[in-house]
Enzyme design. Sequence first.
Site, PDB file in Angstrom:
ATOM      1  N   HIS A 276       0.607  -8.704   2.684  1.00 58.15           N
ATOM      2  CA  HIS A 276      -0.820  -8.821   2.364  1.00 58.15           C
ATOM      3  C   HIS A 276      -1.133  -8.328   0.959  1.00 58.15           C
ATOM      4  O   HIS A 276      -0.656  -7.297   0.519  1.00 58.15           O
ATOM      5  CB  HIS A 276      -1.711  -8.159   3.412  1.00 58.15           C
ATOM      6  CG  HIS A 276      -1.528  -6.690   3.603  1.00 58.15           C
ATOM      7  ND1 HIS A 276      -2.222  -5.757   2.871  1.00 58.15           N
ATOM      8  CD2 HIS A 276      -0.753  -5.982   4.451  1.00 58.15           C
ATOM      9  CE1 HIS A 276      -1.884  -4.541   3.271  1.00 58.15           C
ATOM     10  NE2 HIS A 276      -0.989  -4.642   4.217  1.00 58.15           N
ATOM     11  N   ASP A 288       1.851  -0.320   0.276  1.00 58.47           N
ATOM     12  CA  ASP A 288       1.045  -1.049   1.265  1.00 58.47           C
ATOM     13  C   ASP A 288      -0.005  -1.886   0.563  1.00 58.47           C
ATOM     14  O   ASP A 288      -1.083  -1.398   0.266  1.00 58.47           O
ATOM     15  CB  ASP A 288       0.401  -0.052   2.233  1.00 58.47           C
ATOM     16  CG  ASP A 288      -0.305  -0.726   3.387  1.00 58.47           C
ATOM     17  OD1 ASP A 288      -0.111  -1.934   3.578  1.00 58.47           O
ATOM     18  OD2 ASP A 288      -1.070  -0.040   4.097  1.00 58.47           O
ATOM     19  N   GLU A 322      -5.717  -7.996   5.371  1.00 56.26           N
ATOM     20  CA  GLU A 322      -5.020  -7.391   6.515  1.00 56.26           C
ATOM     21  C   GLU A 322      -5.660  -6.061   6.892  1.00 56.26           C
ATOM     22  O   GLU A 322      -5.749  -5.706   8.061  1.00 56.26           O
ATOM     23  CB  GLU A 322      -3.532  -7.173   6.170  1.00 56.26           C
ATOM     24  CG  GLU A 322      -2.686  -6.694   7.339  1.00 56.26           C
ATOM     25  CD  GLU A 322      -2.624  -5.177   7.509  1.00 56.26           C
ATOM     26  OE1 GLU A 322      -2.121  -4.723   8.537  1.00 56.26           O
ATOM     27  OE2 GLU A 322      -3.092  -4.437   6.610  1.00 56.26           O
ATOM     28  N   ASP A 350       5.658  -5.506   5.587  1.00 57.16           N
ATOM     29  CA  ASP A 350       4.454  -4.664   5.462  1.00 57.16           C
ATOM     30  C   ASP A 350       4.754  -3.247   5.939  1.00 57.16           C
ATOM     31  O   ASP A 350       3.964  -2.652   6.662  1.00 57.16           O
ATOM     32  CB  ASP A 350       3.288  -5.282   6.254  1.00 57.16           C
ATOM     33  CG  ASP A 350       1.986  -4.517   6.029  1.00 57.16           C
ATOM     34  OD1 ASP A 350       1.905  -3.747   5.051  1.00 57.16           O
ATOM     35  OD2 ASP A 350       1.062  -4.683   6.847  1.00 57.16           O
ATOM     36  N   HIS A 422      -2.250   4.389   2.725  1.00 56.15           N
ATOM     37  CA  HIS A 422      -3.726   4.432   2.622  1.00 56.15           C
ATOM     38  C   HIS A 422      -4.228   5.668   1.870  1.00 56.15           C
ATOM     39  O   HIS A 422      -5.364   6.101   2.073  1.00 56.15           O
ATOM     40  CB  HIS A 422      -4.391   4.398   4.007  1.00 56.15           C
ATOM     41  CG  HIS A 422      -4.058   3.171   4.806  1.00 56.15           C
ATOM     42  ND1 HIS A 422      -4.494   2.987   6.098  1.00 56.15           N
ATOM     43  CD2 HIS A 422      -3.328   2.063   4.512  1.00 56.15           C
ATOM     44  CE1 HIS A 422      -4.060   1.826   6.556  1.00 56.15           C
ATOM     45  NE2 HIS A 422      -3.339   1.247   5.609  1.00 56.15           N
TER      46      HIS A 422
HETATM   47 ZN   LIG Z   1      -0.145  -2.980   5.125  1.00 59.86          ZN
END
Ligand SMILES: [Zn+2]
Length: 456
Positions: A276, A288, A322, A350, A422
Amino acid sequence: MKLKLIPALLFWALSFSLCAQDSALIRQIYDEALLRGNAYEDLRQLCKQIGPRLSGSAQAEMAVNWSYEKMNSYNFDRVTKQAITVPHWERGTTESGWFKSANGTLTKVHILALGGSIGTNGLLEGEVIEFKQLSDLQKAKSKDIAGKIVFLNQAMDAAQIQTFKAYGACYAIRGNGAVEAGKLGAKAVLIRSLGLPQDEHPHTGSMHYDNGVDKIPAAALATNDANALSAALQKGKVQFYLEMDCRAFADAPSFNVMAELKGSKFPDQIITIGGHLDSWDTGEGAHDDGAGVIHCLEALRILKILGYQPTHTIRVVFFMNEENGNQGGQQYAKWVLANQEKHIAALESDRGGFAPRGFNLDGPDNFLALLQSFEPALRPYDLHIFEKGYGGVDIGPLKTTYPGIPLFGFVPDSQRYFDYHHAPSDVFEAVNKRELELGAAAIASFIYLLDQSMQP
Ligand SMILES: [Zn+2]
């Protein structure tokens, strides 16, 4: 190589035996990735020239344009964009939290609003009540919660060897915390960041609200701050102060971006590989999932530059959204059906740009034998995981469109993934050049083996 198709049962039957030609091609793939690779420079451009790319943002649009131009620069057979619609949420500019201990000491904490949260509409203040598990909150009475700020301090289990299992066990405090606390009349919910290290980096991620339950602001605390808040609560009442001006906007137009190498024998049969393009709005979305899209782009570039003509069409897809909606994956699955395309397999990367370990299968058991028959070809490159597991969020909806389709998940080492996931620390510098290149080579080799195997 040998492979038998059993048309009566409508599945491929499945074994692959390695010949000298396969081994030589795989060696060439690794040489290209490690000696002349573009993966690291392409990831640098995505992370440093654009940066974070949350769906609906100006950076996400820039990333779409960068991807489209990059794919065109590699002279693939077809480069296209698929128009989709995505949610649009922005963090805003104010995001602060403090707590006041029983002795009057004020402590500033590191917070990030969870993606999708409402803002606080000025300074929000309340007494903190802590729970170590979401299930403990679910058993609580509203008279004990109403008007307070719920603090979900469930730590990821450091004893788990596969860190995704530790993440999965805590995921619900982020996804459902606001609904569970809101049902009982809480003013806001704070969660302990879903990360293994003890540090100052809060980790954001998606959360949701339910119709019929009042929406309350939701934020993640860095693990060190969660420990400090918990320690303060041991000594008496703690007051928390929270200010966030994040909010949701109307859905926005965006795109999945894709490129193909056309199949020579079965051009209408498609193998999708991808990751993504969107990321959270903090850090640079390097692991990510910048690493994942670059893995797949580089895999296709390598196959092309080596002059490999795939028998099936290999399509790289950079999926959008995503992180907070999966509109890219869902709308892709609808679009391929509307176009009456025939898809025979898909692969997703991912799980970060770390050293490759192998591949998972999410699909019918008969494909497990195929996956395991790749092991002799890939074992010399330190790949040893060939087992059932998870494919990926973006390719997941293809399961409904093509029942029985094998979905494969690229499996890198997971030990450091939740240091960065994140969080503001997910930047280009956190990705190791060689590990990223090995990932691209592993995926290119895997796609080569799959393309060779899946034919009558
Ligand atoms: Zn991801």
